[in-house]
Design a protein around this motif. Structure first.
Motif, PDB file in Angstrom:
ATOM      1  N   GLY A 164     -31.072  -8.938  32.502  1.00  0.00           N
ATOM      2  CA  GLY A 164     -29.759  -8.137  32.304  1.00  0.00           C
ATOM      3  C   GLY A 164     -29.163  -7.346  33.409  1.00  0.00           C
ATOM      4  O   GLY A 164     -28.131  -6.591  33.426  1.00  0.00           O
ATOM      5  N   TYR A 165     -30.177  -6.665  34.215  1.00  0.00           N
ATOM      6  CA  TYR A 165     -29.678  -6.014  35.366  1.00  0.00           C
ATOM      7  C   TYR A 165     -28.555  -6.626  36.313  1.00  0.00           C
ATOM      8  O   TYR A 165     -28.897  -7.883  36.695  1.00  0.00           O
ATOM      9  CB  TYR A 165     -30.827  -5.341  36.067  1.00  0.00           C
ATOM     10  CG  TYR A 165     -31.820  -4.254  35.387  1.00  0.00           C
ATOM     11  CD1 TYR A 165     -31.592  -2.997  35.651  1.00  0.00           C
ATOM     12  CD2 TYR A 165     -32.714  -4.922  34.562  1.00  0.00           C
ATOM     13  CE1 TYR A 165     -32.451  -2.119  34.897  1.00  0.00           C
ATOM     14  CE2 TYR A 165     -33.331  -3.853  33.726  1.00  0.00           C
ATOM     15  CZ  TYR A 165     -33.091  -2.337  33.961  1.00  0.00           C
ATOM     16  OH  TYR A 165     -33.871  -1.575  33.241  1.00  0.00           O
TER      17      TYR A 165
ATOM     18  N   ARG B  86     -28.356  -1.753  34.349  1.00  0.00           N
ATOM     19  CA  ARG B  86     -28.203  -2.408  33.117  1.00  0.00           C
ATOM     20  C   ARG B  86     -27.403  -1.428  32.024  1.00  0.00           C
ATOM     21  O   ARG B  86     -28.128  -0.359  31.772  1.00  0.00           O
ATOM     22  CB  ARG B  86     -29.446  -2.845  32.456  1.00  0.00           C
ATOM     23  CG  ARG B  86     -29.329  -3.552  31.192  1.00  0.00           C
ATOM     24  CD  ARG B  86     -30.659  -4.188  30.738  1.00  0.00           C
ATOM     25  NE  ARG B  86     -30.677  -4.845  29.590  1.00  0.00           N
ATOM     26  CZ  ARG B  86     -31.536  -5.221  28.454  1.00  0.00           C
ATOM     27  NH1 ARG B  86     -32.826  -5.023  29.251  1.00  0.00           N
ATOM     28  NH2 ARG B  86     -31.467  -6.047  27.769  1.00  0.00           N
TER      29      ARG B  86
END
Length: 80
Positions: A76-77, A12
């Motif tokens: 969000g990774y 991320r």
């Protein structure tokens, strides 16, 4: 021989808030045949932190990994 799921690695990165993080999952087996779920996370380029879980039920491994991967991708990774 047990067929392990492939390792998971995601990052991320957000330059606007100086964020560069990684998250990795890997399954390993010790000499006694016990299964371990290794999770590593931290800033990219550092050793980061690590947590190891003993897995009692080999059939539950894919479900456990799926939950962890879903949590990280929702945050969000992105897999590499």
């Amino acid at each position: 021989m047990i067929d392990f799921p492939s390792p998971f690695y995601a990052e991320r990165v957000d330059a606007s808030c100086n964020m560069a993080r990684f998250y990795a999952i890997e399954i390993s087996q010790d000499l006694f045949g016990h299964l371990w779920l290794e999770r590593r996370w931290g800033r990219i380029g550092s050793r980061g932190q690590m947590k190891v879980e003993h897995l009692q039920n080999p059939k539950a491994i894919p479900e456990r990994i799926e939950v962890l991967v879903r949590q990280k991708t929702n945050r969000g990774y992105r897999p590499k």
